[in-house]
Write a protein that holds these residues in place. Structure first.
Motif, PDB file in Angstrom:
ATOM      1  N   ILE B  22       0.857  -1.202   0.000  1.00 52.49           N
ATOM      2  CA  ILE B  22       0.000   0.000   0.000  1.00 52.49           C
ATOM      3  C   ILE B  22       0.889   1.248   0.000  1.00 52.49           C
ATOM      4  N   LEU B  23       1.988   1.185   0.786  1.00 58.14           N
ATOM      5  CA  LEU B  23       2.926   2.311   0.816  1.00 58.14           C
ATOM      6  C   LEU B  23       3.468   2.607  -0.576  1.00 58.14           C
ATOM      7  N   LEU B  24       3.693   1.545  -1.334  1.00 56.57           N
ATOM      8  CA  LEU B  24       4.322   1.707  -2.648  1.00 56.57           C
ATOM      9  C   LEU B  24       3.502   2.577  -3.585  1.00 56.57           C
ATOM     10  N   TYR B  25       2.170   2.465  -3.513  1.00 58.54           N
ATOM     11  CA  TYR B  25       1.392   3.214  -4.502  1.00 58.54           C
ATOM     12  C   TYR B  25       0.740   4.476  -3.946  1.00 58.54           C
ATOM     13  N   GLY B  98       2.200   1.069 -11.881  1.00 55.35           N
ATOM     14  CA  GLY B  98       2.116  -0.307 -12.390  1.00 55.35           C
ATOM     15  C   GLY B  98       3.450  -1.028 -12.342  1.00 55.35           C
ATOM     16  N   THR B  99       4.475  -0.397 -12.905  1.00 54.75           N
ATOM     17  CA  THR B  99       5.801  -1.010 -12.937  1.00 54.75           C
ATOM     18  C   THR B  99       6.307  -1.268 -11.528  1.00 54.75           C
ATOM     19  N   THR B 100       6.093  -0.277 -10.665  1.00 56.76           N
ATOM     20  CA  THR B 100       6.576  -0.409  -9.292  1.00 56.76           C
ATOM     21  C   THR B 100       5.934  -1.609  -8.599  1.00 56.76           C
ATOM     22  N   MET B 101       4.610  -1.764  -8.794  1.00 58.58           N
ATOM     23  CA  MET B 101       3.925  -2.890  -8.157  1.00 58.58           C
ATOM     24  C   MET B 101       4.457  -4.217  -8.691  1.00 58.58           C
ATOM     25  N   LEU B 102       4.658  -4.276 -10.005  1.00 56.67           N
ATOM     26  CA  LEU B 102       5.179  -5.513 -10.591  1.00 56.67           C
ATOM     27  C   LEU B 102       6.557  -5.836 -10.026  1.00 56.67           C
ATOM     28  N   LEU B 103       7.401  -4.816  -9.957  1.00 59.26           N
ATOM     29  CA  LEU B 103       8.730  -5.014  -9.372  1.00 59.26           C
ATOM     30  C   LEU B 103       8.615  -5.512  -7.941  1.00 59.26           C
ATOM     31  N   LEU B 107      10.090  -8.859  -6.210  1.00 58.99           N
ATOM     32  CA  LEU B 107      10.978  -8.873  -5.036  1.00 58.99           C
ATOM     33  C   LEU B 107      10.472  -9.816  -3.960  1.00 58.99           C
ATOM     34  N   VAL B 108       9.147  -9.834  -3.764  1.00 61.33           N
ATOM     35  CA  VAL B 108       8.579 -10.742  -2.757  1.00 61.33           C
ATOM     36  C   VAL B 108       8.855 -12.191  -3.156  1.00 61.33           C
ATOM     37  N   LEU B 142      12.784  -0.577  -2.426  1.00 62.49           N
ATOM     38  CA  LEU B 142      12.171  -0.200  -3.703  1.00 62.49           C
ATOM     39  C   LEU B 142      11.503   1.162  -3.568  1.00 62.49           C
ATOM     40  N   MET B 143      10.859   1.359  -2.421  1.00 65.40           N
ATOM     41  CA  MET B 143      10.167   2.629  -2.212  1.00 65.40           C
ATOM     42  C   MET B 143      11.168   3.783  -2.164  1.00 65.40           C
TER      43      MET B 143
END
Lengths: 481, 221
Positions: B22-25, B98-103, B107-108, B142-143
């Motif tokens: 959630i933080l990521l987006y 989008g890209t960030t979530m995919l990345l 990573l997970v 990543l964030m």
């Protein structure tokens, strides 16, 4: 153990107490004299500690490896405090630094020293981690001391990259604990160095492997290895020069010490990966990158910061090769690099103050305008590029020799890269030292003692190393395996 | 009992990973700070549960510190800094959501593969916890990479530290010295950042790190 007089305890306590005490001292003149006195006392304590030899305590311990680093750290910290007193006086005279900030500076100087010494002597991987973090936070706050936009950017970058690095190192530390816990049981002693090294053979190799990857990336950030070196040139370029000298000469060594300890731990476990090739790869990347980056510099402090990356790369290669000769050469190179690089930064600090700029394109003909300082710079750069008769020639020669026994191609590559760096530094040096002098002319006193002391040590190491010292370094080299 | 212990620990640690996503987006600073408070709450619960399961009282202390400092004190002061600096505007995410979530998903997956393989013989509870913790650490990293804004980088760093505490709590009987020091380092780091933020504000009227990047022109002319 004789309580508070015990050098093992005192060497850590003196900087801690004085860091707290310096906050209370209003006069920067008194503070800078006291800074010298306290650093001198720490050096004496280090000598006493070395005389006492190896010891094991519950929280602190001393063996040949960390004594080597402690002696080097306290000596350079002492000579830097001599330089620092002169440097700070000029900065305050010119109004670059307020007396209030100078007070903060001296407190941070000692807290940095405390962090480094504790990291070296701690008998616990958790405490070592905390100490490295403390030393980093101290340097971050000194790098941002001038509060210029560039200084703040450098400090911010150092903070972000350093924190990520230290986070990775902590994760690695936790994994080492998890590897140790099934073998030695829960609790404090599963993080104690002695216990870890005694039982390393029984740890889970897979867990150790993963842990080492985190540890080398984490502590490698502090060590300035490519690709996690981004903070280093900025932090060196912007802070007050005494701290640049300490950062380059000592802080990098502390990170190196941590990496070496974990490398020793891994080599005790038969199932774990060999850490040597990883170190060599990172070292080779650093050496290559830094050697070519040297050409594009215009800022004199950043130039020598890249030279530090280059030498740390070379040291990583030496310890990566392993074996007695390479380890011996690596240790010698650590000592020689610290002494020479801090002497260079002493010179550079004065030069930048005289010329009122760090831009090399605006500094020329130093041997004419300031003969003493100019020739000191010439001598120290000749030493750092590894020309005989200085000590760095000996150590670089030995490293190349060790590489040759491993594979001739590696040795050739190292020599080529060293030549690339050599040419870059010589190119810059001729511009700085010779030609028509221009710019400001001021006469000011120079802290000449630390430079002469460092360079004469480097010179004498190149000519002759006493048998006793050789035997000591050989013992440490054997310890490193 | 042991099944329940495992499930609850799993749920909480998984919740932490979810909060990291959630933080990521989040593209508003206030939203980011609120989600971080949730992140810290979940961490406190997770550490508290570990304390209960492992019956090690010192972990309760860690949980309380996490709750008090990271879920209350830090978000409140960050909100105050935000108001004082007048930075309510939205913040851009480099590379897009989008890209960030995919990345992030990648990573997970990576951390699951690495950790589960490396800890084959460890206690299953610690094992899963460690895999989740590594995910949180990597997502925090990543964030930090995908944000330019200084406050959001700091939040990324703190979420990364949360992952570390989760890992430390999961390691059975890990000495107190580490947890306290971690927490301490966060507090110290926070003070340092606070000083930095104010200084940055004084000099540039912005806390955008990109603006600082532009100020440096080191290249040889």
């Amino acid at each position: 153990m004789n309580g508070l007089l015990d050098p093992l305890l005192q060497i850590v306590l003196v900087p801690l107490v004085s860091a707290l005490g310096f906050v209370l001292i209003a006069s920067w003149r008194i503070a800078s004299w006291l800074n010298i006195a306290v650093s001198g006392l720490t050096f004496l304590n280090a000598l006493r500690l070395v005389q006492g030899g190896a010891r094991e305590g519950e929280y602190l311990f001393a063996d040949d490896l960390n004594l080597f680093f402690v002696l080097l750290t306290s000596f350079v910290a002492f000579t830097t405090s001599l330089f620092s007193a002169k440097y700070i006086a000029v900065e305050i005279e010119r109004g670059n630094l307020s007396p209030r900030l100078a007070r903060f500076y001296h407190a941070m100087y000692q807290s940095l020293l405390f962090g480094m010494l504790l990291a070296l002597l701690a008998n616990n991987i958790g405490v070592m981690w905390v100490a490295v973090e403390l030393a980093t936070l101290s340097t971050i706050s000194i790098v941002g001391l001038y509060q210029t936009p560039e200084g703040l950017e450098a400090a911010w970058k150092y903070f972000i990259l350093g924190s990520v690095g230290i986070a990775l190192a902590l994760f690695g530390t936790i994994l080492i604990y998890m590897a140790a816990e099934p073998v030695v049981g829960e609790g404090y002693h599963a993080m104690v160095w002695n216990v870890l090294t005694d039982n390393a053979a029984a740890f889970s190799p897979r867990l150790l492997n993963v842990a080492f990857v985190f540890l080398i990336l984490g502590y490698g950030t502090k060590l300035g290895l490519v690709p996690v070196h981004g903070w280093l040139p900025d932090a060196h370029g912007e802070g007050p020069t005494p701290v640049t000298a300490v950062l380059s000469g000592l802080m990098l060594n502390v990170a190196l010490y941590a990496v070496l300890r974990f490398k020793m731990l891994l080599s005790l476990n038969a199932g774990a990966i060999a850490p040597g090739p990883i170190l060599m790869t990172l070292g080779m990347a650093s050496l290559t990158f830094a050697a070519f980056m040297l050409y594009r510099r215009d800022d004199i402090k950043r130039l020598f910061a890249y030279s530090s990356i280059e030498h740390m790369g070379l040291i990583a290669i030496a310890f990566g090769i392993g074996g007695h000769v390479a380890n011996f050469a690596g240790l010698l190179h650590v000592a020689m690099h610290s002494l020479t690089k801090s002497a260079i930064f002493f010179c550079v600090g004065h030069i930048a103050q005289f010329a009122r700029t760090q831009k090399m394109s605006r500094i020329h003909g130093l041997t004419q305008s300031y003969p003493l300082l100019g020739w000191m710079l010439v001598i120290s750069v000749i030493a750092i590029v590894g020309l005989p008769p200085f000590g760095l020639f000996t150590s670089e020669f030995l490293i190349v020799q060790a590489a040759l026994t491993l594979h001739p191609a590696i040795a050739v590559l190292i020599v080529l890269l060293l030549l690339v760096a050599f040419a870059a530094l010589m190119l810059r040096l001729t511009g700085l030292a010779f030609g028509e002098p221009h710019g400001h002319f001021e006469t000011q006193t120079v802290a000449i003692v630390p430079m002469v002391l460092h360079l004469s040590l480097v010179l004498s190491a190149g000519l002759f190393i006493p048998a006793q010292l050789t035997a000591w370094i050989e013992r440490i080299a054997r310890l490193l395996g | 009992m042991s099944n329940l212990a495992f499930d609850v620990a799993h749920l909480l640690a998984g919740g932490l990973v979810l909060a990291s996503f959630i933080l990521l987006y989040q593209d508003r600073l206030s939203g980011l700070i609120h989600v971080f408070a949730l992140h810290a709450c979940l961490l406190a619960l997770s550490v508290g549960w570990q304390a209960w399961v492992q019956q090690s009282p010192h972990l309760y202390l860690t949980a309380v510190i996490a709750l008090a400092f990271k879920a209350i004190v830090i978000p409140v002061s960050l909100l105050r800094i935000m108001r004082r600096l007048g930075i309510h505007r939205s913040i851009d995410i480099i590379g897009g959501v989008g890209t960030t979530m995919l990345l992030g998903i990648g990573l997970v997956a990576l951390s699951m593969v690495v950790m589960l393989r490396a800890t084959e013989f460890a206690d299953p509870l610690a094992r899963e916890d460690l895999a989740f913790a590594l995910s949180v650490v990597l997502l925090g990293m990543l964030m930090m990479v995908t944000r330019r804004n200084a406050v959001s980088q700091v939040i990324g760093f703190m979420s990364l530290e949360n992952g570390l505490i989760l890992a430390a709590a999961g390691a059975k009987g890990m000495p107190l010295v580490v947890e306290i020091s971690v927490t301490f380092s966060i507090v110290i780091a926070f003070i340092v950042i606070g000083i930095f933020l104010f200084r940055i504000r004084e000099h540039f009227d912005t806390v955008d790190v990109q603006a600082i990047d532009d100020l440096r022109g080191e290249r040889r002319e």
